[in-house]
Design a protein around this motif. Structure first.
Motif, short mmCIF file in Angstrom:
data_model
loop_
_atom_site.label_atom_id
_atom_site.label_comp_id
_atom_site.label_asym_id
_atom_site.label_seq_id
_atom_site.Cartn_x
_atom_site.Cartn_y
_atom_site.Cartn_z
N ILE B 238 33.88 36.19 28.49
CA ILE B 238 33.91 35.24 29.60
C ILE B 238 34.15 35.97 30.91
CG2 ILE B 238 35.20 33.32 30.62
CD1 ILE B 238 35.65 32.26 27.84
N LYS B 239 35.08 36.93 30.87
CA LYS B 239 35.41 37.68 32.08
C LYS B 239 34.21 38.46 32.61
CE LYS B 239 38.16 38.90 34.43
NZ LYS B 239 37.90 38.59 35.81
N VAL B 240 33.43 39.00 31.68
CA VAL B 240 32.27 39.78 32.08
C VAL B 240 31.28 38.90 32.84
CG1 VAL B 240 30.26 41.03 31.22
CG2 VAL B 240 32.53 41.54 30.32
N CYS B 241 31.14 37.66 32.39
CA CYS B 241 30.19 36.75 33.04
C CYS B 241 30.67 36.28 34.40
CB CYS B 241 29.96 35.53 32.16
SG CYS B 241 29.25 35.96 30.58
N LEU B 242 31.99 36.21 34.58
CA LEU B 242 32.52 35.70 35.85
C LEU B 242 32.86 36.85 36.78
CD1 LEU B 242 34.92 33.06 34.32
CD2 LEU B 242 32.78 32.60 35.48
N PHE B 324 44.47 46.04 32.58
CA PHE B 324 44.62 47.43 32.17
C PHE B 324 43.26 48.06 31.86
CE2 PHE B 324 45.35 50.67 28.90
CZ PHE B 324 46.20 51.51 29.58
N ILE B 325 42.42 47.30 31.14
CA ILE B 325 41.12 47.87 30.82
C ILE B 325 40.12 47.67 31.96
CG2 ILE B 325 41.44 47.68 28.33
CD1 ILE B 325 39.58 45.27 28.37
N GLY B 326 40.58 47.09 33.06
CA GLY B 326 39.77 47.09 34.26
C GLY B 326 38.87 45.89 34.47
N ILE B 327 39.10 44.80 33.72
CA ILE B 327 38.28 43.63 33.97
C ILE B 327 39.14 42.47 34.44
CG2 ILE B 327 36.40 44.19 32.40
CD1 ILE B 327 37.76 42.28 30.39
N GLY B 328 40.32 42.80 34.93
CA GLY B 328 41.21 41.72 35.35
C GLY B 328 41.23 41.58 36.85
N ALA B 334 47.77 43.69 43.15
CA ALA B 334 48.60 44.29 42.11
C ALA B 334 48.76 43.33 40.95
CB ALA B 334 49.96 44.63 42.68
N SER B 335 48.69 43.90 39.75
CA SER B 335 49.07 43.14 38.58
C SER B 335 49.77 44.14 37.68
CB SER B 335 47.82 42.57 37.91
OG SER B 335 47.85 42.77 36.53
#
Lengths: 324, 385
Positions: B238-242, B324-328, B334-335
């Motif tokens: 879902i994150k990849v699509c958005l 952490f894996i870079g899709i956030g 900052a997170s």
């Protein structure tokens, strides 16, 4: 008796309720039950546990959808109404439940519980009016204003059942179905509750369908008594008649199981005790359903289903031995 | 007191017994009573309160924004090992062999500008103040400052970094401020996701459980299908699509995690709907909505609350993991997850940059799990005293 009080409040014709039991089998909970109750009268419905008394009551009040048969409330058929069409009829018909612990919502105060029918039918214009009606109703069942704010778990069994009765009666129904309202209470409380129910009946001309397995209590409250066995009505007549002249072997067996408070009389009584267990309602016995346990069973009883016939004035019984 | 008077008959009255009754305690009051008698649960609640305060109020107090950077002061830890400077100030040598001037209180003053580099002797000379010089000796590790005679100074002192209380990251951003913003985002994501999940789960599960039969079968099979796909994978897809950003993380988490909630609610409703009080409501003529909202859901609230409090830490973890894996969360926002990610490159030289956000994540998870456990015990009617 006037014409109005002579009126039938409830008439049930051939009421049948089958529950699916999986694998295409059916539980024959109620099988072709017919009776009627006149205004202001009480019909007691007795039978062993699992004979379909409660299913019968719940089908009449339309929690369960009847499989077949017809239900008339004050002459109007309600057997297949949609929930919306049913709503105005629900005001006329209320139920008192067996378990005073399970029948009250633990997260609601007594005020909310008793006011629920008022809210469901939009009777009160304001909260104040509603509160007044609730407190008035609570007073009539012997509870006071302070009890209104409490939660159900703070009450004793008898008090809870009073709350249940207040909830059932606040709409001034015509018919009240009492589904074993006293069997979960201890004996001293039973009498209080039953007397209160009788007082309400005299006061408001209520009609009761009173379900119980305690025969002596049923005799005390009922005008007529129906005996159920495996989903069928096997005997029906006036309360005193059934105790003095029980005709059906099952009724005789039930009555002999009632303890007699006099030991001398108890010793003299001949026992026609019931033997064996209730057969499974999934595959009820053919012919007369009682033949597996009946001391008088003949070949005919195993094949032919007995009809409910009038054996004496107002005394109906479904038994080949009696009817022939 | 005379013995006889003990046994005197007391005039009867209904009011007497009722006055002896304790004040009626509501369900919530009852739960709170049992909850606050459990130390771990209370500790968890206090930690959550402190963290919320930290995340909400903190950013207003700190002088730095989450993206204010000063590359001159990059990679400076919270505790500084300092060498004396000629004028009474102190000098800190960074891991990248930069020399930073620190005053007596521990405030960072400046990064010294390089003077002459003597590569043969492995020393660098820095001009310091009015004609003074400071010599950095990097012939041995760790590097040290030489005194006037050219000897390595061995006696050093530890100073607390007053400018950046928890140090700075590789871009010279204040870690404390970034922790505040990171916690804020983590908590926000978690609470919104939990709320959305709760609402969807209650509706979906409530309807499936109450209607039962075929509707229930179909609705629960859909849930089964969703839950056979690993939720992590699903969220990543879902994150990849958005687009990157807070909203899309919330959408991703909210659209997946409700299945557990739906199951819990459906199970509760299924067991409650055959109780007599629900039947009573039906005979009264209460509407389906009333039955669901006034009878079924309030009675199912216990397990729902427990599921929500258990769902919050997993949502927080999921957000941190995705960042952490870079899709956030997109930088420079900052997170806790992005902070961990940034720190991994310099893990060997500056481990504190990873430990600090990791500790905060642990604290949040612990606190919510403690509270969840405490709530579950407090709501369990079997433990009622």
């Amino acid at each position: 008796m006037s014409a109005a009080s002579d009126q039938e409040v409830l008439r049930v014709e051939n009421l049948t309720k089958h529950f699916p039991a999986g694998h295409g089998k059916m539980v024959h909970a109620v099988d072709g039950v017919s009776f009627s109750i006149q205004r202001g009268k009480t019909l007691g419905l007795v039978g062993e546990s699992g004979c379909g008394k409660s299913s019968c009551a719940r089908t009449i009040i339309r929690i369960y959808e009847p499989t077949s048969g017809r239900i008339f409330l004050e002459g109007e058929e309600i057997s297949h109404l949609t929930p919306k069409q049913m709503l105005p009829h629900r005001r006329k018909m209320q139920m008192i439940f067996q378990d005073p612990y399970a029948s009250l919502n633990a997260r609601m105060t007594v005020q909310d519980i008793v006011a629920e029918p008022l809210r469901a039918h939009h009777i009160c214009a304001s909260r104040g009016e509603e509160r007044e009606m609730v407190i008035d109703m609570l007073a009539r069942v012997g509870l006071n204003q302070d009890h209104a704010g409490r939660y159900a778990h703070e009450f004793s069994g008898g008090q809870r059942q009073r709350v249940g009765i207040a909830r059932a009666l606040i709409l001034h129904p015509e018919l009240v179905i009492c589904d074993e309202p006293i069997s979960a209470l201890d004996v001293s409380i039973q009498a209080q509750v039953v007397n209160m129910l009788r007082a309400f009946q005299e006061e408001q001309g209520l009609t009761y369908l009173f379900i119980a397995h305690d025969l002596s209590m049923v005799r005390y409250v009922s005008d007529d008594v129906g005996v159920m066995y495996l989903g069928q009505l096997v005997e029906k007549c006036e309360a005193d008649e059934i105790y003095s002249h029980p005709l059906h072997p099952y009724t005789q067996g039930l009555l002999s199981s009632v303890p007699i408070p006099d030991p001398v009389a108890a010793r003299q009584k001949e026992s026609v005790g019931l033997e064996g267990d209730l057969p499974s309602p999934i595959a009820p016995p053919a012919g007369c359903r009682f033949h597996t346990r009946c001391p008088y069973a003949t070949e005919r009883c195993k094949q032919e289903v007995p009809e409910l016939k009038e054996a004496g004035p107002g005394h109906f019984v479904a038994c080949h031995a009696v009817n022939s | 007191m005379q013995a006889a008077s003990k046994w005197e008959r007391v005039a009867s009255g209904i009011g007497e017994a009722d006055r002896l009754y304790s004040k009626p305690r509501s369900f919530a009051g009852d739960v709170w009573f049992r909850f606050r008698h459990k130390p771990t649960a209370l500790l968890g609640l206090i930690i959550i309160a402190v963290l919320i305060l930290f995340a909400v109020v903190g950013p207003f107090i700190t002088p730095y924004g989450y993206d204010d950077q000063n590359t001159k002061f990059a990679n400076i830890p919270a505790v500084l090992q300092v060498y004396p400077a000629p004028d009474g100030h102190w000098l800190y040598i960074t891991k990248a062999l930069k020399v930073v001037e620190v005053d007596e209180q521990g405030n960072l003053v400046q990064q010294l500008r390089k003077g002459k580099d003597d590569a043969a002797n492995k020393v660098t000379v820095y001009p310091y103040g009015d004609g003074l010089t400071v010599t950095l000796d990097y012939s041995q590790t760790p590097a040290a400052i030489q005194d006037a005679e050219g000897n390595r100074i061995s006696e050093t002192k530890r100073l607390w970094n007053k400018t950046y209380l928890l140090g700075t990251d590789h871009l010279g951003r204040d870690i404390l401020s970034r922790l505040m913003y990171g916690t804020r985002i983590s908590l926000m994501v978690a609470f919104i996701a939990a709320l959305v999940n709760m609402v969807i789960g209650i509706f979906y599960g409530g309807i499936a459980g109450y209607l039962g039969g075929r509707t229930d079968s179909i609705m629960m099979r859909i849930v089964d299908i969703i839950s056979t796909i690993p939720l992590t994978l699903y969220v990543i897809l879902i994150k990849v699509c958005l687009d990157d950003g807070l909203l899309s993380i919330i959408i991703a988490l909210s659209s997946v995690y409700w299945v557990d909630m739906a199951r819990v609610v459906r199970g509760q409703v299924l067991s409650l709907k055959n109780q007599e009080f629900v039947m009573a409501a039906q005979t009264i003529g209460s509407s389906t909505r009333t039955i669901l909202t006034r009878h079924l859901i309030p009675n199912a609230m216990g397990p729902i609350l427990v599921t929500v409090t258990m769902l919050i830490p997993s949502a927080i973890f999921m957000e941190a993991f995705m960042s952490f894996i870079g899709i956030g969360i997109a930088p420079p926002l900052a997170s806790l997850g992005t902070m961990c990610n940034d720190a991994t490159d310099a893990l060997r030289t500056n481990p504190y940059q990873l430990f600090l956000p990791a500790i905060v994540i642990c604290l949040i998870m612990f606190a919510f799990n403690f509270v969840g456990d405490g709530l579950r015990d407090a709501l369990d009617p079997k433990l009622k005293k």
